[in-house]
Design a protein around this motif. Sequence first.
Motif, PDB file in Angstrom:
ATOM      1  N   ASP A   1      46.566 -32.192  -2.853  1.00  0.00           N
ATOM      2  CA  ASP A   1      46.572 -31.619  -4.209  1.00  0.00           C
ATOM      3  C   ASP A   1      45.226 -32.149  -5.103  1.00  0.00           C
ATOM      4  OD1 ASP A   1      48.691 -30.255  -3.666  1.00  0.00           O
ATOM      5  OD2 ASP A   1      50.346 -31.535  -4.638  1.00  0.00           O
ATOM      6  N   ARG A   2      45.141 -33.290  -4.896  1.00  0.00           N
ATOM      7  CA  ARG A   2      44.123 -33.940  -5.730  1.00  0.00           C
ATOM      8  C   ARG A   2      42.640 -33.619  -5.261  1.00  0.00           C
ATOM      9  NH1 ARG A   2      42.859 -40.380  -7.009  1.00  0.00           N
ATOM     10  NH2 ARG A   2      41.094 -39.873  -8.480  1.00  0.00           N
ATOM     11  N   ALA A   3      42.524 -33.381  -3.850  1.00  0.00           N
ATOM     12  CA  ALA A   3      41.233 -32.935  -3.156  1.00  0.00           C
ATOM     13  C   ALA A   3      41.024 -31.488  -3.461  1.00  0.00           C
ATOM     14  CB  ALA A   3      41.691 -33.271  -1.732  1.00  0.00           C
ATOM     15  N   CYS A   4      41.879 -30.676  -3.690  1.00  0.00           N
ATOM     16  CA  CYS A   4      41.891 -29.520  -3.849  1.00  0.00           C
ATOM     17  C   CYS A   4      42.115 -28.853  -5.161  1.00  0.00           C
ATOM     18  CB  CYS A   4      42.788 -28.696  -2.804  1.00  0.00           C
ATOM     19  SG  CYS A   4      42.575 -28.978  -1.237  1.00  0.00           S
ATOM     20  N   ASP A   5      42.216 -29.685  -6.233  1.00  0.00           N
ATOM     21  CA  ASP A   5      42.353 -29.251  -7.600  1.00  0.00           C
ATOM     22  C   ASP A   5      41.138 -28.713  -8.276  1.00  0.00           C
ATOM     23  OD1 ASP A   5      40.734 -31.564  -8.052  1.00  0.00           O
ATOM     24  OD2 ASP A   5      42.183 -32.675  -9.194  1.00  0.00           O
ATOM     25  N   GLY A   6      40.025 -28.499  -7.726  1.00  0.00           N
ATOM     26  CA  GLY A   6      38.812 -27.902  -8.157  1.00  0.00           C
ATOM     27  C   GLY A   6      37.951 -29.006  -8.845  1.00  0.00           C
ATOM     28  N   SER A   7      38.244 -30.182  -8.983  1.00  0.00           N
ATOM     29  CA  SER A   7      37.227 -31.180  -9.372  1.00  0.00           C
ATOM     30  C   SER A   7      36.468 -31.942  -8.698  1.00  0.00           C
ATOM     31  CB  SER A   7      37.972 -32.296 -10.479  1.00  0.00           C
ATOM     32  OG  SER A   7      39.034 -33.090  -9.642  1.00  0.00           O
ATOM     33  N   ARG A   8      36.703 -31.832  -7.422  1.00  0.00           N
ATOM     34  CA  ARG A   8      36.158 -32.395  -6.065  1.00  0.00           C
ATOM     35  C   ARG A   8      35.928 -33.879  -6.337  1.00  0.00           C
ATOM     36  NH1 ARG A   8      30.424 -31.156  -3.338  1.00  0.00           N
ATOM     37  NH2 ARG A   8      31.142 -31.696  -1.177  1.00  0.00           N
ATOM     38  N   PRO A   9      37.190 -34.566  -6.459  1.00  0.00           N
ATOM     39  CA  PRO A   9      36.920 -36.073  -6.874  1.00  0.00           C
ATOM     40  C   PRO A   9      36.285 -36.718  -5.518  1.00  0.00           C
ATOM     41  CG  PRO A   9      39.268 -35.373  -6.321  1.00  0.00           C
ATOM     42  CD  PRO A   9      38.569 -34.138  -6.443  1.00  0.00           C
ATOM     43  N   PHE A  10      36.484 -36.428  -4.273  1.00  0.00           N
ATOM     44  CA  PHE A  10      35.571 -36.928  -3.381  1.00  0.00           C
ATOM     45  C   PHE A  10      35.423 -36.149  -2.288  1.00  0.00           C
ATOM     46  CE2 PHE A  10      40.072 -36.553  -1.423  1.00  0.00           C
ATOM     47  CZ  PHE A  10      40.807 -37.029  -2.254  1.00  0.00           C
ATOM     48  N   ASP A  11      34.364 -36.386  -1.516  1.00  0.00           N
ATOM     49  CA  ASP A  11      33.936 -35.486  -0.265  1.00  0.00           C
ATOM     50  C   ASP A  11      34.358 -35.568   1.151  1.00  0.00           C
ATOM     51  OD1 ASP A  11      30.770 -36.864  -1.944  1.00  0.00           O
ATOM     52  OD2 ASP A  11      31.674 -34.814  -2.189  1.00  0.00           O
ATOM     53  N   ALA A  12      35.351 -36.609   1.177  1.00  0.00           N
ATOM     54  CA  ALA A  12      35.818 -36.922   2.646  1.00  0.00           C
ATOM     55  C   ALA A  12      37.207 -37.535   2.477  1.00  0.00           C
ATOM     56  CB  ALA A  12      34.828 -37.516   3.615  1.00  0.00           C
ATOM     57  N   ILE A  13      38.000 -37.110   3.561  1.00  0.00           N
ATOM     58  CA  ILE A  13      39.189 -37.932   3.861  1.00  0.00           C
ATOM     59  C   ILE A  13      38.903 -38.516   5.102  1.00  0.00           C
ATOM     60  CG2 ILE A  13      41.542 -37.893   4.145  1.00  0.00           C
ATOM     61  CD1 ILE A  13      41.620 -35.789   2.047  1.00  0.00           C
ATOM     62  N   VAL A  14      39.057 -40.025   5.139  1.00  0.00           N
ATOM     63  CA  VAL A  14      38.886 -40.688   6.219  1.00  0.00           C
ATOM     64  C   VAL A  14      40.245 -40.989   7.123  1.00  0.00           C
ATOM     65  CG1 VAL A  14      37.672 -42.784   7.376  1.00  0.00           C
ATOM     66  CG2 VAL A  14      36.706 -41.527   5.662  1.00  0.00           C
ATOM     67  N   VAL A  15      40.509 -40.843   8.064  1.00  0.00           N
ATOM     68  CA  VAL A  15      41.601 -41.159   8.730  1.00  0.00           C
ATOM     69  C   VAL A  15      41.432 -42.052  10.248  1.00  0.00           C
ATOM     70  CG1 VAL A  15      43.368 -39.588   7.957  1.00  0.00           C
ATOM     71  CG2 VAL A  15      41.740 -39.054  10.166  1.00  0.00           C
ATOM     72  N   HIS A  16      42.322 -42.829  10.551  1.00  0.00           N
ATOM     73  CA  HIS A  16      42.237 -43.739  11.764  1.00  0.00           C
ATOM     74  C   HIS A  16      42.039 -42.467  12.944  1.00  0.00           C
ATOM     75  CE1 HIS A  16      43.593 -45.964  15.378  1.00  0.00           C
ATOM     76  NE2 HIS A  16      42.822 -46.842  14.793  1.00  0.00           N
ATOM     77  N   SER A  17      42.772 -41.848  13.214  1.00  0.00           N
ATOM     78  CA  SER A  17      43.050 -40.758  14.085  1.00  0.00           C
ATOM     79  C   SER A  17      43.547 -39.467  13.597  1.00  0.00           C
ATOM     80  CB  SER A  17      43.775 -41.051  15.266  1.00  0.00           C
ATOM     81  OG  SER A  17      45.135 -41.503  15.026  1.00  0.00           O
ATOM     82  N   LEU A  18      43.499 -38.389  14.046  1.00  0.00           N
ATOM     83  CA  LEU A  18      43.998 -37.279  13.556  1.00  0.00           C
ATOM     84  C   LEU A  18      45.476 -37.023  13.542  1.00  0.00           C
ATOM     85  CD1 LEU A  18      41.776 -34.162  15.423  1.00  0.00           C
ATOM     86  CD2 LEU A  18      41.716 -35.235  12.613  1.00  0.00           C
ATOM     87  N   SER A  19      46.135 -37.955  14.558  1.00  0.00           N
ATOM     88  CA  SER A  19      47.539 -38.114  14.540  1.00  0.00           C
ATOM     89  C   SER A  19      48.090 -38.848  13.370  1.00  0.00           C
ATOM     90  CB  SER A  19      47.986 -38.707  15.968  1.00  0.00           C
ATOM     91  OG  SER A  19      47.487 -40.005  15.889  1.00  0.00           O
ATOM     92  N   ARG A  20      47.303 -39.473  12.720  1.00  0.00           N
ATOM     93  CA  ARG A  20      47.818 -40.420  11.577  1.00  0.00           C
ATOM     94  C   ARG A  20      47.934 -39.238  10.284  1.00  0.00           C
ATOM     95  NH1 ARG A  20      50.778 -43.630  12.589  1.00  0.00           N
ATOM     96  NH2 ARG A  20      50.930 -42.292  14.548  1.00  0.00           N
ATOM     97  N   PHE A  21      47.284 -38.269  10.484  1.00  0.00           N
ATOM     98  CA  PHE A  21      47.419 -37.124   9.344  1.00  0.00           C
ATOM     99  C   PHE A  21      48.211 -36.130   9.558  1.00  0.00           C
ATOM    100  CE2 PHE A  21      44.907 -33.637   6.913  1.00  0.00           C
ATOM    101  CZ  PHE A  21      45.013 -34.415   5.509  1.00  0.00           C
TER     102      PHE A  21
END
Length: 517
Positions: free
Chosen positions: A41-61
């Motif tokens: 929700d924070r990433a998509c609220d329109g204010s663009r607080p950050f450019d990327a979300i980093v995960v260890h692997s896609l399975s962690r997401f």
Amino acid sequence: MRAGLRASPTTCWQRVPVPVARPRRSATSDKGRPQLRALLDRACDGSRPFDAIVVHSLSRFFRNQFALEGARRRLAEHGVELISITQPVAGNDPASHLIRNVLAMFDEYQSWENRKHVKRSMNENARQGFWNGSRAPYGYRTIEAGQKGRRTKKVLAIDPVEAEVVRLVYRLIVEGDGRSGPMGVKAVCTWLNERGMFTRKLCRWGIGPLHDILTRPLYAGTYQFNRRDSKTRQRNPESDIVEAPAPAIVSVELFQAVQNTLRSRRPSEAPPREVTGPVLLTGLAVCGRCGGGMTMATGTSSTGKVYRYYKCSPQMRIGAKACKGMTIAMDTLDGLVTTALEQRLLTTERLQEILSELAARRQSRIGPAQVRVQALAEEVTDADMRLKRLYGSIEDGIADGADPTLKQRLDSLRTGRDRARDALARLREQLREPVAIAPERVEMFAREMRARLREGEVPFRKAYIRAVIDSVEVKPDEIRIIGRRDVLEKAVAKGPDAPPGVRSSVREWRTRHDSNV
């Protein structure tokens, strides 16, 4: 596991604080993962607080192909990139899209396989009698039963203090506390809470936890695992439920008696019992085909004479689909029941026989009860010794009496000791020998009750009948009068002049060979 990153003119990446995921949550969806939902929700609220979300692997997401792709596209719409450290798949070209989907499909498949293997292992563990789970149900505790690799196997053992509360709850449902008739679940909750007999967490009892204790086969010696689906909480088919023996706190007979009592009180299965109505056996007569109550029905002959019957209530209300029905003339059933009570129960010889059998049964239970007394006494002694050692350490200056941890330990020991003492006192009270009933009192009770079954107004006759029996089961080829020995003993001890109480159905004192009328 995840972090939000934003580009900065002075540094390559600037870390933006985001919620930390709670451990041991399934990644098959975002259900139960409020931190993940907050991050999206924070990433998509329109204010663009950050450019990327980093995960260890896609399975962690996500470990679900559609959920992963949906979340990735939602982030892409708001200019946020999803980066996997161990699976560097970047870009939106068809090849990258294909690779991501393949990886997501493998992660989802692996999740299914892990779930299948874990479930199979837990089922086999339960089948061998080991306990799956960390916290034992009320009345039990877990003890180590061996080592398998790095895993410690545990089995259930009876907690002597809590087990006495469980036995007390069952007895209150079936018999009451000696001053009242059998209690309902809500009444038992009130009774326990008023006397300060709280749950393991020192909370007040509620209807839900108490009903679970009363209906769980574990307390009668049958451990059931995989009863409900872990996700939907729906009951699994009987073929999927794993059963194994476990230490029993109550007997199978007592457990079944409680189930019969609870079932008889369900409004959907039995109508409200009338106690002071003008019909002698309403609330007592039950249909032998379906177990539903029997109520009065009338019919008029061609001459205009009105006849009264006892008829199956579910059949009258719902029709033949509910029950084929039982119908019997009211005068016939009333006469058969009162005659049978007079001639086959309310005689001096029969009452003496029942009281003797009850005394013999009570004597046979003394041995196991003495074992429980010994276990509770050891629990009290052990708690007292631990407390003395702690008090000695404080007096000698070894321990600090103001230490919060030590205070908590002292409170816990004192609480456990007091609970064990209370349970020990209640058990010793149960073991007290009942007052002997003189033969003259038995003879007087039989004579007075026979007279009162025939004389007086219907509500009074009905009350005296209910004082000694629970139900009258009407079948096509027999009529069974059902009651309990212990209740009959109390009625004899009180005498016929004592006000009769209102009780419910538990089938015990009438054996099959002498209950046919």
